[in-house]
Design a protein around this motif. Structure first.
Motif, PDB file in Angstrom:
ATOM      1  N   PHE A   1      -8.621   9.552   5.039  1.00  8.80           N
ATOM      2  CA  PHE A   1      -7.881  10.619   4.352  1.00  8.80           C
ATOM      3  C   PHE A   1      -6.750  11.141   5.229  1.00  8.80           C
ATOM      4  O   PHE A   1      -5.626  11.367   4.744  1.00  8.80           O
ATOM      5  N   LEU A   2      -7.011  11.315   6.521  1.00  6.96           N
ATOM      6  CA  LEU A   2      -5.978  11.814   7.427  1.00  6.96           C
ATOM      7  C   LEU A   2      -4.862  10.786   7.614  1.00  6.96           C
ATOM      8  O   LEU A   2      -3.694  11.156   7.789  1.00  6.96           O
ATOM      9  N   PHE A   3      -5.215   9.505   7.592  1.00  6.87           N
ATOM     10  CA  PHE A   3      -4.212   8.441   7.623  1.00  6.87           C
ATOM     11  C   PHE A   3      -3.240   8.620   6.462  1.00  6.87           C
ATOM     12  O   PHE A   3      -2.018   8.581   6.631  1.00  6.87           O
ATOM     13  N   SER A   4      -3.791   8.838   5.269  1.00  9.87           N
ATOM     14  CA  SER A   4      -2.959   9.041   4.086  1.00  9.87           C
ATOM     15  C   SER A   4      -2.137  10.317   4.198  1.00  9.87           C
ATOM     16  O   SER A   4      -0.953  10.329   3.830  1.00  9.87           O
TER      17      SER A   4
ATOM     18  N   VAL B   1      -7.639   9.254  -3.540  1.00 13.41           N
ATOM     19  CA  VAL B   1      -7.672   7.916  -4.146  1.00 13.41           C
ATOM     20  C   VAL B   1      -7.590   6.840  -3.058  1.00 13.41           C
ATOM     21  O   VAL B   1      -8.302   5.832  -3.104  1.00 13.41           O
ATOM     22  N   PHE B   2      -6.737   7.056  -2.065  1.00 12.09           N
ATOM     23  CA  PHE B   2      -6.615   6.119  -0.943  1.00 12.09           C
ATOM     24  C   PHE B   2      -7.952   5.979  -0.220  1.00 12.09           C
ATOM     25  O   PHE B   2      -8.380   4.869   0.114  1.00 12.09           O
ATOM     26  N   THR B   3      -8.619   7.086  -0.004  1.00 14.18           N
ATOM     27  CA  THR B   3      -9.917   7.073   0.668  1.00 14.18           C
ATOM     28  C   THR B   3     -10.968   6.367  -0.179  1.00 14.18           C
ATOM     29  O   THR B   3     -11.759   5.561   0.323  1.00 14.18           O
ATOM     30  N   ALA B   4     -10.981   6.647  -1.470  1.00 18.51           N
ATOM     31  CA  ALA B   4     -11.961   6.031  -2.369  1.00 18.51           C
ATOM     32  C   ALA B   4     -11.811   4.515  -2.407  1.00 18.51           C
ATOM     33  O   ALA B   4     -12.806   3.782  -2.401  1.00 18.51           O
ATOM     34  N   LEU B   5     -10.568   4.029  -2.418  1.00 17.46           N
ATOM     35  CA  LEU B   5     -10.340   2.587  -2.506  1.00 17.46           C
ATOM     36  C   LEU B   5     -10.583   1.878  -1.166  1.00 17.46           C
ATOM     37  O   LEU B   5     -10.674   0.651  -1.131  1.00 17.46           O
ATOM     38  N   HIS B   6     -10.685   2.631  -0.084  1.00 19.36           N
ATOM     39  CA  HIS B   6     -11.025   2.044   1.219  1.00 19.36           C
ATOM     40  C   HIS B   6     -12.499   2.272   1.577  1.00 19.36           C
ATOM     41  O   HIS B   6     -12.925   1.925   2.674  1.00 19.36           O
ATOM     42  N   TYR B   7     -13.238   2.841   0.638  1.00 22.31           N
ATOM     43  CA  TYR B   7     -14.643   3.144   0.909  1.00 22.31           C
ATOM     44  C   TYR B   7     -15.486   1.880   0.843  1.00 22.31           C
ATOM     45  O   TYR B   7     -15.258   1.004   0.003  1.00 22.31           O
ATOM     46  N   GLY B   8     -16.464   1.791   1.735  1.00 23.58           N
ATOM     47  CA  GLY B   8     -17.444   0.712   1.716  1.00 23.58           C
ATOM     48  C   GLY B   8     -18.840   1.290   1.721  1.00 23.58           C
ATOM     49  O   GLY B   8     -19.059   2.425   2.171  1.00 23.58           O
ATOM     50  N   PRO B   9     -19.828   0.550   1.198  1.00 29.48           N
ATOM     51  CA  PRO B   9     -21.208   1.051   1.150  1.00 29.48           C
ATOM     52  C   PRO B   9     -21.705   1.490   2.527  1.00 29.48           C
ATOM     53  O   PRO B   9     -21.536   0.782   3.522  1.00 29.48           O
ATOM     54  N   GLY B  10     -22.283   2.670   2.580  1.00 29.75           N
ATOM     55  CA  GLY B  10     -22.844   3.185   3.823  1.00 29.75           C
ATOM     56  C   GLY B  10     -21.815   3.695   4.812  1.00 29.75           C
ATOM     57  O   GLY B  10     -22.135   3.976   5.974  1.00 29.75           O
ATOM     58  N   GLN B  11     -20.583   3.843   4.368  1.00 28.93           N
ATOM     59  CA  GLN B  11     -19.520   4.293   5.269  1.00 28.93           C
ATOM     60  C   GLN B  11     -19.781   5.723   5.741  1.00 28.93           C
ATOM     61  O   GLN B  11     -20.149   6.589   4.958  1.00 28.93           O
ATOM     62  N   LYS B  12     -19.564   5.961   7.018  1.00 28.85           N
ATOM     63  CA  LYS B  12     -19.813   7.266   7.603  1.00 28.85           C
ATOM     64  C   LYS B  12     -18.722   8.264   7.214  1.00 28.85           C
ATOM     65  O   LYS B  12     -17.592   7.882   6.908  1.00 28.85           O
ATOM     66  N   LEU B  13     -19.082   9.535   7.266  1.00 29.90           N
ATOM     67  CA  LEU B  13     -18.154  10.600   6.903  1.00 29.90           C
ATOM     68  C   LEU B  13     -16.920  10.595   7.792  1.00 29.90           C
ATOM     69  O   LEU B  13     -15.803  10.836   7.317  1.00 29.90           O
ATOM     70  N   ILE B  14     -17.086  10.287   9.075  1.00 32.30           N
ATOM     71  CA  ILE B  14     -15.948  10.296   9.993  1.00 32.30           C
ATOM     72  C   ILE B  14     -14.941   9.212   9.621  1.00 32.30           C
ATOM     73  O   ILE B  14     -13.732   9.383   9.791  1.00 32.30           O
ATOM     74  N   VAL B  15     -15.423   8.087   9.089  1.00 33.86           N
ATOM     75  CA  VAL B  15     -14.526   7.015   8.658  1.00 33.86           C
ATOM     76  C   VAL B  15     -13.719   7.469   7.446  1.00 33.86           C
ATOM     77  O   VAL B  15     -12.504   7.259   7.369  1.00 33.86           O
TER      78      VAL B  15
ATOM     79  N   GLU C   1       0.832  -1.210   0.000  1.00 33.26           N
ATOM     80  CA  GLU C   1       0.000   0.000   0.000  1.00 33.26           C
ATOM     81  C   GLU C   1       0.865   1.257   0.000  1.00 33.26           C
ATOM     82  O   GLU C   1       0.580   2.220  -0.725  1.00 33.26           O
ATOM     83  N   GLU C   2       1.912   1.263   0.814  1.00 35.06           N
ATOM     84  CA  GLU C   2       2.783   2.440   0.841  1.00 35.06           C
ATOM     85  C   GLU C   2       3.545   2.607  -0.470  1.00 35.06           C
ATOM     86  O   GLU C   2       3.725   3.722  -0.956  1.00 35.06           O
ATOM     87  N   ILE C   3       3.981   1.506  -1.048  1.00 32.84           N
ATOM     88  CA  ILE C   3       4.713   1.575  -2.315  1.00 32.84           C
ATOM     89  C   ILE C   3       3.839   2.157  -3.420  1.00 32.84           C
ATOM     90  O   ILE C   3       4.269   3.018  -4.183  1.00 32.84           O
ATOM     91  N   ILE C   4       2.571   1.694  -3.497  1.00 32.34           N
ATOM     92  CA  ILE C   4       1.733   2.144  -4.615  1.00 32.34           C
ATOM     93  C   ILE C   4       1.167   3.543  -4.388  1.00 32.34           C
ATOM     94  O   ILE C   4       1.022   4.316  -5.346  1.00 32.34           O
ATOM     95  N   PHE C   5       0.880   3.890  -3.136  1.00 27.93           N
ATOM     96  CA  PHE C   5       0.273   5.201  -2.878  1.00 27.93           C
ATOM     97  C   PHE C   5       1.335   6.266  -2.599  1.00 27.93           C
ATOM     98  O   PHE C   5       1.484   7.218  -3.375  1.00 27.93           O
ATOM     99  N   ARG C   6       2.038   6.148  -1.494  1.00 27.30           N
ATOM    100  CA  ARG C   6       3.005   7.175  -1.125  1.00 27.30           C
ATOM    101  C   ARG C   6       4.279   7.087  -1.961  1.00 27.30           C
ATOM    102  O   ARG C   6       4.997   8.076  -2.107  1.00 27.30           O
ATOM    103  N   GLY C   7       4.580   5.906  -2.513  1.00 29.65           N
ATOM    104  CA  GLY C   7       5.754   5.770  -3.350  1.00 29.65           C
ATOM    105  C   GLY C   7       5.488   6.112  -4.806  1.00 29.65           C
ATOM    106  O   GLY C   7       5.938   7.138  -5.295  1.00 29.65           O
ATOM    107  N   TRP C   8       4.701   5.273  -5.483  1.00 30.37           N
ATOM    108  CA  TRP C   8       4.511   5.464  -6.920  1.00 30.37           C
ATOM    109  C   TRP C   8       3.572   6.625  -7.242  1.00 30.37           C
ATOM    110  O   TRP C   8       3.959   7.567  -7.945  1.00 30.37           O
TER     111      TRP C   8
END
Length: 304
Positions: free
Chosen positions: A203-206, A184-198, A156-163
């Motif tokens: 995004f802040l993790f990224s 993009v990181f947030t979009a790929l970790h999104y699940g149906p019905g996911q709350k805004l705080i999640v 995950e770090e190689i493809i997002f923060r690296g590449w």
């Protein structure tokens, strides 16, 4: 802010993708292995029809096989299509092992501090200590999961923060690179019905991981941090990591949520807690401040 080479100034001798294409390429790198393994995983009982891992074997397969295939795709793209060395995506030679290990320890410490903070304000109550040590099976699973998370988090770090971040910085600038990488990181970790705080927490993790990589000038440390964060959260407290339950007894202490979802993160786990969001906000600001201060000092030295 001008375009820049983040980790190494060496140019791509092949074709560097257009900036607007790079996020879609990353999605392809991630989606292709998932699509390829989806039917076999369901057939073999590794995942349910929603793609969630079933049992230990399912979790191992979920963490290892698709991420390994994604890593192969990205490495092949960088080396054969872009024709640039891996140090240009943050895999700087000669600093890997110790920097990774130091990052892993920081990852364990930071998620431990976040969980302790939630516990301190009444978000959890303890229900037994170190039960994994009474189960050789659980200790074996926890050890295997460390290897699994090393691969998953590192890719995950190689493809997002690296590449991705390095391509966007070369095509646009660092600010655009950090923001788009986070989206993009947030979009790929999104699940149906996911709350805004999640989503905000993701995004802040990224953003924190991006700031770490920029400050360090490589991604080894943040690879280790991501590994330690995921592994310790999954195994130490019997709490979910990004909504997944590792299914092993607690290595440290079993914590049972008793506060509001705002404090505990609910079914998503501590990463969706306001305490975790506060940590990422403060830690990212601190890293960016140090990065800015370092750049300012370097500029002053160059003028002498």
């Amino acid at each position: 802010m001008k375009s820049t080479s983040l980790f190494s100034p060496e140019p791509a001798k092949g074709w560097l993708p257009w900036g607007v294409l790079a996020p879609f390429l990353l999605i392809l790198f991630v989606a292709a292995p998932v699509i390829l393994t989806d039917a076999p995983f369901i057939q073999w009982g590794f995942v349910d029809d929603r793609g969630n891992p079933i049992g230990e074997s399912g979790l191992y397969a979920f963490l290892l096989i698709p991420f390994a295939l994604t890593g192969v795709l990205v490495f092949a793209w960088v080396l054969l299509v872009e024709r640039r060395p891996l140090r240009t995506i943050g895999l700087t030679p000669k600093v890997g092992a110790m920097t990774f290990l130091r990052g892993l320890c920081i990852g364990v410490a930071t998620i431990g501090a976040v969980v302790a903070g939630i516990w301190a304000v009444g978000g959890y109550h303890a229900d037994g200590f170190g039960r994994a040590f009474a189960s050789p099976r659980d200790l074996i699973v926890i050890t295997i999961l460390l290897a699994c998370f090393m691969l998953q988090a590192s890719i995950e770090e190689i493809i997002f923060r690296g590449w991705l971040m390095s391509v966007l910085a070369r095509r646009f600038n660092v600010v655009v690179a950090v923001i788009v990488t986070g989206l993009v990181f947030t979009a790929l970790h999104y699940g149906p019905g996911q709350k805004l705080i999640v989503m905000a927490g993701t995004f802040l993790f990224s953003a924190f991981a991006c700031a770490w990589a920029l400050k360090a000038g490589n991604i080894w440390g943040v690879m280790g941090w991501h590994t330690g964060w995921n592994w310790f959260l999954a195994t130490a407290f019997e709490l979910p990591v990004t909504g997944f339950d590792a299914g092993v007894s607690a290595l440290m202490v079993k914590l049972v949520p008793q506060g509001t979802d705002l404090i505990t993160g609910g079914a998503q786990g501590p990463e969706a807690s306001v305490i975790c969001l506060s940590f990422f906000t403060g830690a990212t600001a601190f890293l960016l401040w140090r990065l800015h201060r370092g750049a300012k000092r370097a500029q002053q030295r160059s003028k002498r």
